[in-house]
Design an enzyme around this catalytic site. Structure first.
Site, PDB file in Angstrom:
ATOM      1  N   GLU A 433      77.891  27.717 -79.004  1.00 53.78           N
ATOM      2  CA  GLU A 433      77.175  26.702 -78.502  1.00 53.78           C
ATOM      3  C   GLU A 433      75.850  27.285 -78.344  1.00 53.78           C
ATOM      4  O   GLU A 433      74.723  26.550 -78.273  1.00 53.78           O
ATOM      5  CB  GLU A 433      77.626  26.373 -77.094  1.00 53.78           C
ATOM      6  CG  GLU A 433      78.873  25.457 -77.142  1.00 53.78           C
ATOM      7  CD  GLU A 433      80.236  26.114 -77.420  1.00 53.78           C
ATOM      8  OE1 GLU A 433      81.049  25.549 -78.042  1.00 53.78           O
ATOM      9  OE2 GLU A 433      80.224  27.503 -77.670  1.00 53.78           O
ATOM     10  N   GLN A 455      80.342  20.018 -77.974  1.00 57.66           N
ATOM     11  CA  GLN A 455      81.423  18.773 -77.985  1.00 57.66           C
ATOM     12  C   GLN A 455      82.069  18.285 -76.795  1.00 57.66           C
ATOM     13  O   GLN A 455      82.395  17.216 -76.771  1.00 57.66           O
ATOM     14  CB  GLN A 455      82.886  19.668 -78.902  1.00 57.66           C
ATOM     15  CG  GLN A 455      83.690  19.130 -79.523  1.00 57.66           C
ATOM     16  CD  GLN A 455      84.542  19.866 -80.046  1.00 57.66           C
ATOM     17  OE1 GLN A 455      85.587  20.771 -79.782  1.00 57.66           O
ATOM     18  NE2 GLN A 455      84.531  19.588 -81.627  1.00 57.66           N
ATOM     19  N   PHE A 456      82.089  19.179 -75.610  1.00 59.32           N
ATOM     20  CA  PHE A 456      82.235  18.566 -74.392  1.00 59.32           C
ATOM     21  C   PHE A 456      81.406  19.306 -73.481  1.00 59.32           C
ATOM     22  O   PHE A 456      80.951  20.172 -73.575  1.00 59.32           O
ATOM     23  CB  PHE A 456      83.510  19.152 -74.006  1.00 59.32           C
ATOM     24  CG  PHE A 456      84.925  18.439 -74.876  1.00 59.32           C
ATOM     25  CD1 PHE A 456      85.484  17.343 -74.239  1.00 59.32           C
ATOM     26  CD2 PHE A 456      85.355  18.839 -76.027  1.00 59.32           C
ATOM     27  CE1 PHE A 456      86.562  16.606 -74.942  1.00 59.32           C
ATOM     28  CE2 PHE A 456      86.424  18.316 -76.511  1.00 59.32           C
ATOM     29  CZ  PHE A 456      87.039  16.962 -76.174  1.00 59.32           C
ATOM     30  N   ALA A 457      81.059  18.437 -72.333  1.00 62.41           N
ATOM     31  CA  ALA A 457      80.078  19.190 -71.220  1.00 62.41           C
ATOM     32  C   ALA A 457      80.413  20.350 -70.770  1.00 62.41           C
ATOM     33  O   ALA A 457      79.965  21.422 -70.406  1.00 62.41           O
ATOM     34  CB  ALA A 457      80.002  18.106 -70.224  1.00 62.41           C
ATOM     35  N   PRO A 462      77.711  28.550 -72.469  1.00 58.28           N
ATOM     36  CA  PRO A 462      77.302  29.538 -73.491  1.00 58.28           C
ATOM     37  C   PRO A 462      75.801  28.911 -73.823  1.00 58.28           C
ATOM     38  O   PRO A 462      75.126  29.966 -74.255  1.00 58.28           O
ATOM     39  CB  PRO A 462      78.295  29.414 -74.444  1.00 58.28           C
ATOM     40  CG  PRO A 462      79.567  29.093 -74.067  1.00 58.28           C
ATOM     41  CD  PRO A 462      79.122  28.070 -72.989  1.00 58.28           C
ATOM     42  N   HIS A 502      87.909  19.527 -70.138  1.00 57.28           N
ATOM     43  CA  HIS A 502      87.600  18.651 -70.922  1.00 57.28           C
ATOM     44  C   HIS A 502      86.988  17.223 -69.973  1.00 57.28           C
ATOM     45  O   HIS A 502      87.099  16.216 -70.364  1.00 57.28           O
ATOM     46  CB  HIS A 502      88.630  17.921 -71.880  1.00 57.28           C
ATOM     47  CG  HIS A 502      88.964  18.988 -72.987  1.00 57.28           C
ATOM     48  ND1 HIS A 502      89.894  19.995 -72.680  1.00 57.28           N
ATOM     49  CD2 HIS A 502      88.593  19.329 -74.047  1.00 57.28           C
ATOM     50  CE1 HIS A 502      90.018  20.867 -73.880  1.00 57.28           C
ATOM     51  NE2 HIS A 502      89.220  20.520 -74.642  1.00 57.28           N
TER      52      HIS A 502
END
Length: 712
Positions: A433, A455-457, A462, A502
């Protein structure tokens, strides 16, 4: 070696040495602001700097003042930054000595340089990735070639990005640009360095990593902190060729760098040069070498100054000629210092400039609901927006985890884009990330517009280092020279038992990073309009996209579907939507609900369930920064009561801070305290559906809170 190069190199070394000595002699005055110098590192820095061209990009680190001198920066310019003066050409007095930001026509380009050790490696590699994209041949080849034939050997002298430097003609002449990322050996232990090396090796990018190894961190030495040096470390990255040299020997350094640069310009692949150097000055002006160094005599025996001086004498320069070069450098340094002392300091009002670059999107335009158009789900509104942008703008590209052709995103938010636009423009990245976020600094710096995705909060953490240290501060600390034009898409929020990794909401963390714009739409039309506005905004934008609204599968969220707006529809940031408006009433209790994202649907459903549409005004913020405070305060002053609805746990949240702001501004108009409702204040959202339901807000919970507030 040509005598002219020896002479120039010695002159620059003497200048850097004289500056370090002058700073030490005037320690009490110049140490008001922390600084570090290149003393001991000068030979390799100058040997490299002398060989760069104006179309090259450089990412020096805080000890590279000799390198900057070799670019053509004057001692006076560096001293303006040393003393934090108003006319400091890099930052206007905003950041430390030898933290350059440079966009001069006749020098290598230097995007904003942070002080976070090693963090420049990812933005630098982002520039090299941008070079790769511009040279990939799918979209830019005709433009590169046409412009290239019209250019002389001094390509890229314009303010705007000049694609001619990527032409075949430029490559044949040996002028194709490269990137230099300068690092201290201690910084190579940072995880983000590994992300940069990995991508450079994987994609074969035209970048040179110069690692200057003096054997020290601050007080910790290499034996305590490093299992291997940078040369040895680089062996683990297949495709990253590395050499190790004596960086204190100017001639050896110059010849080694010359070969490496020639290879990179011709073959377009990455290199690492590990240069052993002595540190002959303090770590910084605030951490002095005599406090802890036990190797000073050994270090002084490797001083590059007498080595280069002898090389001049061996090349036929007389003692008098050598002394004349030294004397000229000392006089220049003293003169520039006296001039810099008299320079003007910043004024208080100078604090408030260049936090953002001006955006051309200031009002809503285009058709929001075209006649005959069909309703589409929210995720498709975003997909169609990106597709339209990519058709229109070849500078637009999309990357992140799993957005490539095989999957098109875990939410299908990039479905078919790789097939339509190719793997050069829509591609998967490794799980890193920090690189996804930080590489946008470099891509933007070479005139591209990256749209990237975490991809997800829950996985954004990172990437926060790059978002905070590099992306958000670039415009402000470069005094407006290098705004970062990028879009970061972040699927966010809880639904359908996503579980603790998630389902998170992170807007309170993001809104505490100044220098970025933040959208959190509640419906597809807003998402498309804000996506378009974000693309044309020269500043960094984070778009938080609630996963539960993507397909309106959550009961009560059909309002997230929209008639797809026209291609030219744009929605400016900082303009809230008065979704449900009421009139001022003195005979009944009224309330303003301020919310965003999923909260909009809870608020509207609760209003309908209570049959109080005439008593409840609902404001959809659309963007969290900039924030439409005028619409909020006007509404609350009218209704007298306010509820802020969020999905985040409310303690220490954006919503709670907003409630405090409303209370402060509207206190004398209020009939009750401003209240908030959010998730329960627990560490994570559990997997079990009963626990998840208990954790997060809902229409019923918002309905009960409204009733409490109305009866206050």
């Amino acid at each position: 070696m040509e005598k002219s190069n020896l002479k120039k190199g010695f002159s620059k070394l003497c200048t850097a040495k004289a500056m370090a000595e002058l700073y030490e002699a005037n320690f009490k005055h110049v140490s008001k602001y922390v600084h570090a110098t290149s003393r001991g590192h000068e030979a390799i820095q100058i040997a490299l700097g002398m060989q760069l061209l104006p179309q090259d990009y450089a990412f020096p680190y805080y000890r590279d003042d000799a390198m900057l001198l070799s670019f053509g920066v004057e001692p006076y310019d560096l001293m303006l930054q040393l003393l934090a003066k108003k006319d400091d050409p890099f930052s206007g007095g905003r950041t430390y000595y030898s933290h350059p930001s440079l966009k001069d026509e006749d020098k290598p380009k230097i995007p904003h340089q942070s002080s976070a050790t090693g963090m420049q490696a990812i933005p630098a590699t982002g520039v090299a990735m941008g070079f790769n994209y511009r040279e990939s041949g799918n979209l830019f080849s005709d433009e590169n070639q046409e412009n290239g034939k019209a250019q002389n050997t001094n390509e890229n002298l314009g303010i705007e990005y000049d694609s001619s430097v990527h032409s075949e003609d430029s490559r044949v002449r040996g002028h194709t640009p490269l990137v230099v990322c300068s690092l201290g050996d201690a910084s190579v232990t940072e995880g983000e360095i590994a992300e940069a090396f990995q991508m450079a090796a994987l994609k074969q990018m035209p970048i040179l990593y110069l690692v200057q190894d003096n054997g020290w961190d601050i007080s910790a030495n290499e034996g305590e902190t490093r299992a291997q040096n940078a040369f040895e470390y680089a062996q683990g990255f297949h495709g990253l060729e590395a050499i190790s040299i004596d960086g204190a020997n100017f001639t050896e350094s110059y010849e080694a760098v010359e070969k490496v640069i020639k290879t990179i310009r011709e073959e377009r692949r990455p290199f690492l040069i590990h240069a052993k150097v002595p540190l002959l000055n303090h770590h910084t002006s605030g951490v002095r070498m005599e406090w802890y160094r036990d190797d000073l005599e050994a270090a002084r025996s490797r001083d590059p100054y007498p080595v280069l001086k002898q090389q001049l004498l061996d090349a036929g320069f007389s003692e008098d000629e050598v002394l004349a070069i030294e004397d000229s450098a000392k006089k220049k340094v003293q003169s520039d210092y006296e001039k810099a002392l008299q320079a003007e300091d910043p004024k208080p009002e100078d604090l408030f400039t260049n936090d953002f670059a001006p955006t051309p999107i200031t009002e809503e335009k285009g058709t929001r609901a075209p006649e005959g158009a069909e309703k589409v789900v929210m995720v498709d509104c975003a997909l169609f927006a990106v597709e339209e942008l990519m058709k229109k703008h070849k500078e637009c590209l999309l990357y992140g985890q799993d957005v490539g052709g095989r999957l098109g995103g875990v939410f299908r938010e990039a479905a078919t884009l790789a097939q339509k636009f190719g793997d050069d423009r829509v591609f998967n990245t490794p799980i890193q990330e920090a690189f996804i976020v930080g590489s946008t600094v470099g891509m933007s710096a070479v005139g591209l517009k990256p749209i990237v995705e975490v991809q997800f909060a829950d996985y954004i953490w990172p990437g926060l280092n790059q978002l905070f240290t590099e992306v958000s501060r670039s415009c402000y600390l470069s005094n407006g020279k290098w705004p970062v034009s990028m879009i970061l898409r972040v699927p966010i929020g809880a639904y359908g038992s996503g579980g603790p990794y998630h389902s998170s909401s992170v807007e309170s963390v993001i809104t505490n990073i100044r220098g970025i714009k933040i959208a959190y739409p509640s419906n597809g039309a807003d998402l498309k309009g804000l996506m378009k506005a974000a693309y044309y905004d020269p500043n960094p934008v984070v778009i938080l996209e609630h996963k539960g609204l993507y397909w309106s599968k959550v009961p009560g969220t059909k309002g997230a579907t929209s008639i797809e707006p026209s291609e030219d529809y744009v929605l400016p940031f900082g303009k809230a939507w008065l979704l449900q408006e009421i009139w001022k009433q003195d005979n009944v209790e009224t309330i303003t609900i301020v919310t965003y994202g999923m909260g909009v649907h809870w608020a509207m459903n609760a209003s309908e369930a209570l049959d109080m549409k005439d008593q409840i005004e609902v404001i959809d913020l659309r963007t969290l920064f900039p924030l439409d405070e005028d619409t909020i305060m006007t509404s609350v002053k009218k209704t007298g009561k306010c509820l802020v609805v969020t999905e985040e746990p409310s303690n220490n949240s954006f919503a709670r801070a907003l409630a405090g702001k409303i209370q402060e501004e509207c206190f004398k108009y209020l009939d009750a305290p401003v209240m908030t409702i959010g998730s329960e204040n627990m560490p994570a959202i559990p997997l079990n559906s009963t626990l998840e339901e208990t954790m997060i807000p809902s229409t019923e919970k918002v309905k009960a809170k409204i009733e409490d507030l109305l009866s206050y």
